[in-house]
Design a protein around this motif. Sequence first.
Motif, PDB file in Angstrom:
ATOM      1  N   THR A 265       1.037  -1.217   0.126  1.00 40.32           N
ATOM      2  CA  THR A 265       0.030   0.004   0.005  1.00 40.32           C
ATOM      3  C   THR A 265       0.796   1.363   0.127  1.00 40.32           C
ATOM      4  O   THR A 265       1.949   1.136   0.317  1.00 40.32           O
ATOM      5  CB  THR A 265      -1.008   0.132   1.046  1.00 40.32           C
ATOM      6  OG1 THR A 265       0.003   0.386   2.301  1.00 40.32           O
ATOM      7  CG2 THR A 265      -1.598  -1.303   1.183  1.00 40.32           C
ATOM      8  N   ASP A 266       0.370   2.337  -0.311  1.00 37.03           N
ATOM      9  CA  ASP A 266       1.102   3.688  -0.408  1.00 37.03           C
ATOM     10  C   ASP A 266       1.446   3.906   1.210  1.00 37.03           C
ATOM     11  O   ASP A 266       2.780   4.700   1.155  1.00 37.03           O
ATOM     12  CB  ASP A 266       0.536   4.656  -0.865  1.00 37.03           C
ATOM     13  CG  ASP A 266       0.088   4.672  -2.352  1.00 37.03           C
ATOM     14  OD1 ASP A 266       0.675   4.189  -2.923  1.00 37.03           O
ATOM     15  OD2 ASP A 266      -1.016   5.291  -2.910  1.00 37.03           O
ATOM     16  N   ALA A 267       0.794   3.587   2.009  1.00 38.83           N
ATOM     17  CA  ALA A 267       1.175   3.933   3.596  1.00 38.83           C
ATOM     18  C   ALA A 267       2.390   2.975   3.947  1.00 38.83           C
ATOM     19  O   ALA A 267       3.313   3.558   4.624  1.00 38.83           O
ATOM     20  CB  ALA A 267      -0.139   3.415   4.454  1.00 38.83           C
ATOM     21  N   GLU A 268       2.426   1.771   3.407  1.00 38.08           N
ATOM     22  CA  GLU A 268       3.589   0.812   3.537  1.00 38.08           C
ATOM     23  C   GLU A 268       4.935   1.453   2.826  1.00 38.08           C
ATOM     24  O   GLU A 268       5.809   1.186   3.282  1.00 38.08           O
ATOM     25  CB  GLU A 268       3.245  -0.521   3.065  1.00 38.08           C
ATOM     26  CG  GLU A 268       2.124  -1.242   3.908  1.00 38.08           C
ATOM     27  CD  GLU A 268       1.606  -2.433   3.413  1.00 38.08           C
ATOM     28  OE1 GLU A 268       0.832  -3.237   4.306  1.00 38.08           O
ATOM     29  OE2 GLU A 268       1.925  -2.523   2.242  1.00 38.08           O
ATOM     30  N   TYR A 269       4.759   1.958   1.638  1.00 42.82           N
ATOM     31  CA  TYR A 269       5.959   2.570   1.023  1.00 42.82           C
ATOM     32  C   TYR A 269       6.334   3.706   1.622  1.00 42.82           C
ATOM     33  O   TYR A 269       7.405   3.913   1.798  1.00 42.82           O
ATOM     34  CB  TYR A 269       5.278   2.694  -0.480  1.00 42.82           C
ATOM     35  CG  TYR A 269       5.188   1.665  -1.527  1.00 42.82           C
ATOM     36  CD1 TYR A 269       6.207   0.518  -1.358  1.00 42.82           C
ATOM     37  CD2 TYR A 269       4.237   1.766  -2.378  1.00 42.82           C
ATOM     38  CE1 TYR A 269       5.825  -0.507  -2.046  1.00 42.82           C
ATOM     39  CE2 TYR A 269       4.153   0.665  -3.316  1.00 42.82           C
ATOM     40  CZ  TYR A 269       4.943  -0.394  -3.221  1.00 42.82           C
ATOM     41  OH  TYR A 269       4.770  -1.524  -4.304  1.00 42.82           O
ATOM     42  N   GLN A 270       5.348   4.547   2.019  1.00 40.03           N
ATOM     43  CA  GLN A 270       5.801   5.667   2.739  1.00 40.03           C
ATOM     44  C   GLN A 270       6.556   5.363   4.169  1.00 40.03           C
ATOM     45  O   GLN A 270       7.294   5.907   4.621  1.00 40.03           O
ATOM     46  CB  GLN A 270       4.576   6.715   3.222  1.00 40.03           C
ATOM     47  CG  GLN A 270       4.919   7.900   3.728  1.00 40.03           C
ATOM     48  CD  GLN A 270       3.425   8.814   4.024  1.00 40.03           C
ATOM     49  OE1 GLN A 270       2.686   9.111   2.990  1.00 40.03           O
ATOM     50  NE2 GLN A 270       3.187   9.184   5.243  1.00 40.03           N
ATOM     51  N   SER A 271       6.106   4.170   4.836  1.00 40.16           N
ATOM     52  CA  SER A 271       6.756   3.842   6.113  1.00 40.16           C
ATOM     53  C   SER A 271       8.170   3.275   5.652  1.00 40.16           C
ATOM     54  O   SER A 271       9.100   3.599   6.627  1.00 40.16           O
ATOM     55  CB  SER A 271       5.978   2.807   6.531  1.00 40.16           C
ATOM     56  OG  SER A 271       4.869   2.896   7.427  1.00 40.16           O
ATOM     57  N   GLN A 272       8.354   2.705   4.581  1.00 37.55           N
ATOM     58  CA  GLN A 272       9.681   2.292   4.078  1.00 37.55           C
ATOM     59  C   GLN A 272      10.596   3.412   3.964  1.00 37.55           C
ATOM     60  O   GLN A 272      11.727   3.610   4.682  1.00 37.55           O
ATOM     61  CB  GLN A 272       9.511   1.483   2.820  1.00 37.55           C
ATOM     62  CG  GLN A 272      11.079   0.821   2.542  1.00 37.55           C
ATOM     63  CD  GLN A 272      11.157   0.215   1.194  1.00 37.55           C
ATOM     64  OE1 GLN A 272      10.587   0.749   0.321  1.00 37.55           O
ATOM     65  NE2 GLN A 272      12.126  -0.570   1.172  1.00 37.55           N
ATOM     66  N   MET A 273      10.106   4.423   3.450  1.00 40.55           N
ATOM     67  CA  MET A 273      11.089   5.642   3.194  1.00 40.55           C
ATOM     68  C   MET A 273      11.098   6.227   4.624  1.00 40.55           C
ATOM     69  O   MET A 273      12.251   6.851   4.598  1.00 40.55           O
ATOM     70  CB  MET A 273      10.085   6.840   2.265  1.00 40.55           C
ATOM     71  CG  MET A 273      11.000   8.070   2.081  1.00 40.55           C
ATOM     72  SD  MET A 273      12.554   7.700   1.069  1.00 40.55           S
ATOM     73  CE  MET A 273      12.776   9.166   0.646  1.00 40.55           C
ATOM     74  N   SER A 274      10.256   6.426   5.367  1.00 40.15           N
ATOM     75  CA  SER A 274      10.399   6.909   6.747  1.00 40.15           C
ATOM     76  C   SER A 274      11.462   6.359   7.454  1.00 40.15           C
ATOM     77  O   SER A 274      12.206   7.019   8.197  1.00 40.15           O
ATOM     78  CB  SER A 274       8.980   6.861   7.576  1.00 40.15           C
ATOM     79  OG  SER A 274       7.898   7.697   6.901  1.00 40.15           O
ATOM     80  N   MET A 275      11.251   4.956   7.499  1.00 41.91           N
ATOM     81  CA  MET A 275      12.258   4.146   8.504  1.00 41.91           C
ATOM     82  C   MET A 275      13.560   4.095   7.844  1.00 41.91           C
ATOM     83  O   MET A 275      14.673   4.035   8.456  1.00 41.91           O
ATOM     84  CB  MET A 275      11.375   2.743   8.632  1.00 41.91           C
ATOM     85  CG  MET A 275      10.499   3.058   9.732  1.00 41.91           C
ATOM     86  SD  MET A 275      10.510   3.987  11.139  1.00 41.91           S
ATOM     87  CE  MET A 275      11.976   3.240  11.760  1.00 41.91           C
ATOM     88  N   TRP A 276      13.755   4.026   6.407  1.00 42.72           N
ATOM     89  CA  TRP A 276      15.120   3.826   5.878  1.00 42.72           C
ATOM     90  C   TRP A 276      15.624   4.908   6.404  1.00 42.72           C
ATOM     91  O   TRP A 276      16.908   5.248   6.470  1.00 42.72           O
ATOM     92  CB  TRP A 276      14.953   3.764   4.666  1.00 42.72           C
ATOM     93  CG  TRP A 276      15.088   2.465   3.721  1.00 42.72           C
ATOM     94  CD1 TRP A 276      15.950   1.976   2.748  1.00 42.72           C
ATOM     95  CD2 TRP A 276      14.517   1.363   4.396  1.00 42.72           C
ATOM     96  NE1 TRP A 276      15.789   0.663   2.544  1.00 42.72           N
ATOM     97  CE2 TRP A 276      14.773   0.117   3.381  1.00 42.72           C
ATOM     98  CE3 TRP A 276      13.409   0.848   5.269  1.00 42.72           C
ATOM     99  CZ2 TRP A 276      14.285  -1.135   3.514  1.00 42.72           C
ATOM    100  CZ3 TRP A 276      12.859  -0.441   5.156  1.00 42.72           C
ATOM    101  CH2 TRP A 276      13.552  -1.763   4.515  1.00 42.72           C
ATOM    102  N   CYS A 277      14.946   6.353   6.585  1.00 48.89           N
ATOM    103  CA  CYS A 277      15.530   7.580   6.788  1.00 48.89           C
ATOM    104  C   CYS A 277      15.893   7.767   8.059  1.00 48.89           C
ATOM    105  O   CYS A 277      17.098   8.210   8.517  1.00 48.89           O
ATOM    106  CB  CYS A 277      14.586   8.819   6.473  1.00 48.89           C
ATOM    107  SG  CYS A 277      14.597   8.978   4.547  1.00 48.89           S
ATOM    108  N   MET A 278      14.910   7.266   8.855  1.00 49.15           N
ATOM    109  CA  MET A 278      15.588   7.080  10.405  1.00 49.15           C
ATOM    110  C   MET A 278      16.559   6.105  10.912  1.00 49.15           C
ATOM    111  O   MET A 278      17.220   6.243  11.731  1.00 49.15           O
ATOM    112  CB  MET A 278      14.123   6.751  11.178  1.00 49.15           C
ATOM    113  CG  MET A 278      13.022   7.639  11.168  1.00 49.15           C
ATOM    114  SD  MET A 278      13.402   8.951  12.376  1.00 49.15           S
ATOM    115  CE  MET A 278      13.498   8.107  14.024  1.00 49.15           C
ATOM    116  N   LEU A 279      16.741   5.071  10.131  1.00 49.82           N
ATOM    117  CA  LEU A 279      17.771   4.142  10.286  1.00 49.82           C
ATOM    118  C   LEU A 279      19.058   4.105   9.526  1.00 49.82           C
ATOM    119  O   LEU A 279      19.941   3.444   9.581  1.00 49.82           O
ATOM    120  CB  LEU A 279      17.275   2.725  10.187  1.00 49.82           C
ATOM    121  CG  LEU A 279      16.013   2.226  10.920  1.00 49.82           C
ATOM    122  CD1 LEU A 279      15.364   0.958  10.644  1.00 49.82           C
ATOM    123  CD2 LEU A 279      16.434   2.481  12.568  1.00 49.82           C
TER     124      LEU A 279
END
Length: 399
Positions: A265-279
Motif C-alpha cells: 500500500t502507499d502507507a507501507e511504501y511511505q513507512s519504508q521511506m520513513s524508516m530507511w531515513c530514520m535508520l
Amino acid sequence: MKIKLSIALLLLSATTFAQQVKLAATPPMGWMSWNIMSENPNEKDIKEMVDAMVSTGMVKAGYKYIFLDDCWQGGRDNQNNIIADPKKFPSGIKALAGYIHSKGMKMGIYSDAAPLTCAGYTASLNFEEQDAKTFASWDIDYLKYDYCNAPEDVATAKQRYGKMAKALRNSGRDITLGICEWGPREAWNWGAEVGGQSWRTTFDIRDKWNDTDGKGGVGIYNVIDKNAGLASFSGPGHWNDGDMLNVGLKGVKGPSGAFGANGCTDAEYQSQMSMWCMLNSPLYASSDIRTMNETTKRILLNEEVIALNQDSLGKQGERKIKNDTWDVFVRPLANGDFAVAILNKAATTQNAKVAFSDLGLSDKYEIRDLWQHKVVGKGNKWAGKVSAHETKVFRLKKA
C-alpha cells in the motif's frame, strides 16, 4: 619499538577511518537497475533513467548515483580485462559514466566475490586488482560487491571483501565499497574493519510488507526489525544497508515479485521511506522513475524526511518502544532537534498516545509532522490516529 608500532597502527587506523568517512559521510542515495531491468540493463534505458532522475527532481533531492547492477558484463578480453556486453552497452561503460557525470551524478557498478555473479556472469575473484583498476579507468564511483557462489564462512568473506577494498584503494580513484553478503556472516561486525562503507543486513527485499504468509522472502518490516538492533554499527562512513526502496513498484513483475510478493500500500511504501531515513540506510530507488506517479514522487522527494537520512551527525534512530502494535524510534539530529517515528504494526487504524518522556525526551517541543509539512502542536506528548502500517514522523524542536 612497540610504542612506535602502536602509534603507526593508530595513525593507519585514523587514516582509514577518514577515508571511509570521505567516501560516505552520509548514506549514498540513487537509483538501482535490478528490479526494473533485471538481466537486461542497457545503455539506452540507463540514459533514459538518468534523464528522468534529473527532470523529476530526484537529483536535486539528493539521489546522486545510478547503480548498474548485475548482467552488464561481456566476459574478459585477451588481456583478462573485464568488459561490458557490447550489445547492451555499445558505447562502453566509460562513455556511460561520462554521460552520468555530465548530469551531475555518480556511477555505481556491480561485481561479485566469486568466479561468477548471482546471475552467472563474469565476476572478480582473483582479478580484484585488475578489475579495480578497470573500474577506476572507467571513472566508476561505487562498487556493489555481491557474494553469490562464495563459501559460507566468515573468514573467507572478510578476506575476499578486504582484498577488493584494498584493490579499490590502490586503484587511483575514490570508489565506495558496498558489501552485499546479505547478513548471514554479520558484516556489521567487520565490514568497516575490512574497508567497506556499507553492508547489507538481510537477503534481497521483496515488494511486500512482511514475511507472514509462509511464502518466504524479506519484506519491508523484516528489514526495519533487523536494522533496529544494529544502531551501534551505523555512522559516518559505515552504514547498515536495508536494500532497495520498493516505493512505486506496485507489484511489477521481476525480482521484487519473488516469494509471492505482489506490492504494498502507499502507507507501507511511505513507512519504508520513513524508516530507511530514520535508520540511516542508503536510499536506492528501484521503481521506474520515467513513469512514476504523483504519490511515488511525493514519497521519494520528501526533502524533510530525506534530511533525517542525510543529517551530518549520522546517528541511527533507536527503538525505544516495541510491543505488538507499536514501534517508536528516536534519533538525535545535528542541530539539537530530535526525530521521532511512530510505526503502527497493526493491520487496522490505531489511536496512538506517546509521551515524549517515555522516549527519554524531557523537554517541551514544537512538533512538526514531516509528511504533512506543518507544525501540528507544542508540548511533551502527541496523540492521534495512525493507519495500518503507517509511520508518523515528527521533528521535535525545543520550545
